[in-house]
Design a protein around this motif. Sequence first.
Motif, PDB file in Angstrom:
ATOM      1  N   PRO A   1      -4.520  25.552 -33.550  1.00  0.00           N
ATOM      2  CA  PRO A   1      -3.426  24.627 -33.290  1.00  0.00           C
ATOM      3  C   PRO A   1      -2.701  24.184 -34.552  1.00  0.00           C
ATOM      4  O   PRO A   1      -1.515  23.946 -34.529  1.00  0.00           O
ATOM      5  CB  PRO A   1      -4.126  23.444 -32.603  1.00  0.00           C
ATOM      6  N   ARG A   2      -3.422  24.073 -35.717  1.00  0.00           N
ATOM      7  CA  ARG A   2      -2.766  23.604 -36.935  1.00  0.00           C
ATOM      8  C   ARG A   2      -1.826  24.658 -37.515  1.00  0.00           C
ATOM      9  O   ARG A   2      -0.919  24.338 -38.272  1.00  0.00           O
ATOM     10  CB  ARG A   2      -3.830  23.202 -37.965  1.00  0.00           C
ATOM     11  N   ARG A   3      -2.054  25.942 -37.172  1.00  0.00           N
ATOM     12  CA  ARG A   3      -1.170  26.990 -37.659  1.00  0.00           C
ATOM     13  C   ARG A   3       0.050  27.158 -36.763  1.00  0.00           C
ATOM     14  O   ARG A   3       0.985  27.857 -37.110  1.00  0.00           O
ATOM     15  CB  ARG A   3      -1.931  28.320 -37.725  1.00  0.00           C
ATOM     16  N   ARG A   4       0.042  26.538 -35.580  1.00  0.00           N
ATOM     17  CA  ARG A   4       1.120  26.722 -34.620  1.00  0.00           C
ATOM     18  C   ARG A   4       2.347  25.923 -35.041  1.00  0.00           C
ATOM     19  O   ARG A   4       2.236  24.769 -35.455  1.00  0.00           O
ATOM     20  CB  ARG A   4       0.640  26.272 -33.235  1.00  0.00           C
ATOM     21  N   PRO A   5       3.556  26.516 -34.933  1.00  0.00           N
ATOM     22  CA  PRO A   5       4.785  25.774 -35.259  1.00  0.00           C
ATOM     23  C   PRO A   5       4.933  24.548 -34.354  1.00  0.00           C
ATOM     24  O   PRO A   5       4.306  24.458 -33.297  1.00  0.00           O
ATOM     25  CB  PRO A   5       5.890  26.801 -34.983  1.00  0.00           C
ATOM     26  N   VAL A   6       5.791  23.631 -34.767  1.00  0.00           N
ATOM     27  CA  VAL A   6       5.970  22.394 -33.998  1.00  0.00           C
ATOM     28  C   VAL A   6       7.046  22.530 -32.936  1.00  0.00           C
ATOM     29  O   VAL A   6       7.162  21.671 -32.057  1.00  0.00           O
ATOM     30  CB  VAL A   6       6.315  21.210 -34.935  1.00  0.00           C
ATOM     31  N   SER A   7       7.846  23.596 -32.991  1.00  0.00           N
ATOM     32  CA  SER A   7       8.881  23.786 -31.981  1.00  0.00           C
ATOM     33  C   SER A   7       9.121  25.269 -31.770  1.00  0.00           C
ATOM     34  O   SER A   7       8.662  26.106 -32.557  1.00  0.00           O
ATOM     35  CB  SER A   7      10.188  23.098 -32.404  1.00  0.00           C
TER      36      SER A   7
ATOM     37  N   TRP B   1       9.245  28.793 -29.031  1.00  0.00           N
ATOM     38  CA  TRP B   1       8.303  29.445 -28.111  1.00  0.00           C
ATOM     39  C   TRP B   1       6.903  29.572 -28.724  1.00  0.00           C
ATOM     40  O   TRP B   1       5.895  29.372 -28.053  1.00  0.00           O
ATOM     41  CB  TRP B   1       8.842  30.824 -27.734  1.00  0.00           C
ATOM     42  N   ALA B   2       6.831  29.885 -30.010  1.00  0.00           N
ATOM     43  CA  ALA B   2       5.535  30.066 -30.665  1.00  0.00           C
ATOM     44  C   ALA B   2       4.739  28.779 -30.767  1.00  0.00           C
ATOM     45  O   ALA B   2       3.540  28.801 -31.046  1.00  0.00           O
ATOM     46  CB  ALA B   2       5.742  30.657 -32.060  1.00  0.00           C
ATOM     47  N   SER B   3       5.382  27.634 -30.538  1.00  0.00           N
ATOM     48  CA  SER B   3       4.677  26.354 -30.634  1.00  0.00           C
ATOM     49  C   SER B   3       3.893  26.027 -29.369  1.00  0.00           C
ATOM     50  O   SER B   3       3.077  25.099 -29.365  1.00  0.00           O
ATOM     51  CB  SER B   3       5.676  25.221 -30.908  1.00  0.00           C
ATOM     52  N   LEU B   4       4.154  26.767 -28.293  1.00  0.00           N
ATOM     53  CA  LEU B   4       3.477  26.472 -27.027  1.00  0.00           C
ATOM     54  C   LEU B   4       2.006  26.857 -27.094  1.00  0.00           C
ATOM     55  O   LEU B   4       1.648  27.914 -27.613  1.00  0.00           O
ATOM     56  CB  LEU B   4       4.149  27.217 -25.872  1.00  0.00           C
ATOM     57  N   SER B   5       1.164  26.004 -26.535  1.00  0.00           N
ATOM     58  CA  SER B   5      -0.254  26.306 -26.416  1.00  0.00           C
ATOM     59  C   SER B   5      -0.438  27.330 -25.295  1.00  0.00           C
ATOM     60  O   SER B   5       0.488  27.570 -24.500  1.00  0.00           O
ATOM     61  CB  SER B   5      -1.039  25.037 -26.101  1.00  0.00           C
ATOM     62  N   PRO B   6      -1.633  27.942 -25.179  1.00  0.00           N
ATOM     63  CA  PRO B   6      -1.862  28.889 -24.076  1.00  0.00           C
ATOM     64  C   PRO B   6      -1.618  28.263 -22.704  1.00  0.00           C
ATOM     65  O   PRO B   6      -1.040  28.908 -21.825  1.00  0.00           O
ATOM     66  CB  PRO B   6      -3.334  29.278 -24.266  1.00  0.00           C
ATOM     67  N   THR B   7      -2.035  27.010 -22.527  1.00  0.00           N
ATOM     68  CA  THR B   7      -1.804  26.351 -21.239  1.00  0.00           C
ATOM     69  C   THR B   7      -0.321  26.139 -21.003  1.00  0.00           C
ATOM     70  O   THR B   7       0.189  26.376 -19.893  1.00  0.00           O
ATOM     71  CB  THR B   7      -2.535  25.002 -21.190  1.00  0.00           C
ATOM     72  N   GLU B   8       0.399  25.708 -22.032  1.00  0.00           N
ATOM     73  CA  GLU B   8       1.842  25.487 -21.891  1.00  0.00           C
ATOM     74  C   GLU B   8       2.570  26.798 -21.608  1.00  0.00           C
ATOM     75  O   GLU B   8       3.522  26.832 -20.810  1.00  0.00           O
ATOM     76  CB  GLU B   8       2.379  24.825 -23.161  1.00  0.00           C
ATOM     77  N   THR B   9       2.133  27.879 -22.247  1.00  0.00           N
ATOM     78  CA  THR B   9       2.752  29.179 -21.991  1.00  0.00           C
ATOM     79  C   THR B   9       2.555  29.592 -20.536  1.00  0.00           C
ATOM     80  O   THR B   9       3.480  30.068 -19.874  1.00  0.00           O
ATOM     81  CB  THR B   9       2.161  30.252 -22.922  1.00  0.00           C
ATOM     82  N   ALA B  10       1.316  29.405 -20.033  1.00  0.00           N
ATOM     83  CA  ALA B  10       1.038  29.758 -18.637  1.00  0.00           C
ATOM     84  C   ALA B  10       1.893  28.926 -17.689  1.00  0.00           C
ATOM     85  O   ALA B  10       2.436  29.437 -16.699  1.00  0.00           O
ATOM     86  CB  ALA B  10      -0.447  29.555 -18.341  1.00  0.00           C
ATOM     87  N   ILE B  11       2.025  27.640 -17.995  1.00  0.00           N
ATOM     88  CA  ILE B  11       2.827  26.758 -17.137  1.00  0.00           C
ATOM     89  C   ILE B  11       4.294  27.148 -17.202  1.00  0.00           C
ATOM     90  O   ILE B  11       4.993  27.170 -16.173  1.00  0.00           O
ATOM     91  CB  ILE B  11       2.621  25.288 -17.540  1.00  0.00           C
ATOM     92  N   ALA B  12       4.792  27.476 -18.385  1.00  0.00           N
ATOM     93  CA  ALA B  12       6.192  27.884 -18.526  1.00  0.00           C
ATOM     94  C   ALA B  12       6.479  29.118 -17.678  1.00  0.00           C
ATOM     95  O   ALA B  12       7.530  29.214 -17.018  1.00  0.00           O
ATOM     96  CB  ALA B  12       6.512  28.162 -19.992  1.00  0.00           C
ATOM     97  N   ARG B  13       5.566  30.061 -17.657  1.00  0.00           N
ATOM     98  CA  ARG B  13       5.766  31.277 -16.861  1.00  0.00           C
ATOM     99  C   ARG B  13       5.784  30.960 -15.367  1.00  0.00           C
ATOM    100  O   ARG B  13       6.548  31.576 -14.604  1.00  0.00           O
ATOM    101  CB  ARG B  13       4.677  32.299 -17.192  1.00  0.00           C
ATOM    102  N   LEU B  14       4.959  30.022 -14.954  1.00  0.00           N
ATOM    103  CA  LEU B  14       4.945  29.640 -13.535  1.00  0.00           C
ATOM    104  C   LEU B  14       6.200  28.848 -13.174  1.00  0.00           C
ATOM    105  O   LEU B  14       6.714  28.960 -12.058  1.00  0.00           O
ATOM    106  CB  LEU B  14       3.678  28.839 -13.229  1.00  0.00           C
ATOM    107  N   VAL B  15       6.690  28.049 -14.112  1.00  0.00           N
ATOM    108  CA  VAL B  15       7.964  27.362 -13.898  1.00  0.00           C
ATOM    109  C   VAL B  15       9.070  28.399 -13.689  1.00  0.00           C
ATOM    110  O   VAL B  15       9.927  28.260 -12.813  1.00  0.00           O
ATOM    111  CB  VAL B  15       8.308  26.448 -15.099  1.00  0.00           C
TER     112      VAL B  15
END
Length: 273
Positions: free
Chosen positions: A204-210, A212-226
């Motif tokens: 998580p500390r290496r992940r950008p703050v904004s 697409w690359a900033s999304l966590s695995p859960t957020e990515t999964a939710i975005a795809r379902l949205v």
Amino acid sequence: ATAYPDHQTATAYPDHQTATAYPDHQTATAFDVANRGFLLSARAVLAERDGQPAESLRAWRELLEPRYAQMERHTLMPDVVRAAMAVGDTETAREATTLCERDPGLPTPGRAAAVEHCLGLLTGDVDLLTNAGRYLRTVGRVVAYARSCEDVAILLAQRGERRAAKAALSPAMDAYATLGAQWGLRRAAARVRPFGIRWGARGPRRRPVSGWASLSPTETAIARLVAQGMSNPDIAGELLLSPRTVQSHVSHILVKLKAQSRVEIARQVLIHG
């Protein structure tokens, strides 16, 4: 009551000193039998933590004795099955599953979920494990729910579905992090690592703050379902999360993607594949 030392430990999880401090009495009183289940659970968890799966199963196996039939042991039977499957003891796993279903007592939703959990572990059925996890989440059994998510993730990983496995594991890791369960985090990460799934503490500390690359695995999964047009309640049911949690994730996604609506989230999903 006087047979047990009057310890007042402040630990949230079992430790060797606590688990071994109690005399190994095996009385026949209903009260002692019911409460001994907690001691056996602690010993089994400690053995698992110490890398002794056979010893962990030995502790769990005592719960299969007839004198424990009245203690509503069905809540612990998935743990017995999991421990048995870990050492390849399918006979014990089947016995625990059968007892979970046939023990005295009313056919409650909790028992039905426990049976599904046992069968899911025994047969490798993701749908059964998902149904059991949905119940555990609904009734607030956070640790049991997290472990069910682990179980789903492992089965998906074994099928080669690494992305789905990581999404399934995410609620478990969130729960362990919230509880401060460091061993739970390490164990879950170690279980999926052989399948090429990395879940390091530094991720998580290496992940950008904004972006697409900033999304966590859960957020990515939710975005795809949205992007598929699913509502928050539908997404909650799909990922075994609460609607409130999904709403929180959607809000974070909107901020990270600098999006104004769910339509813009869907557009970002299309862009990033």
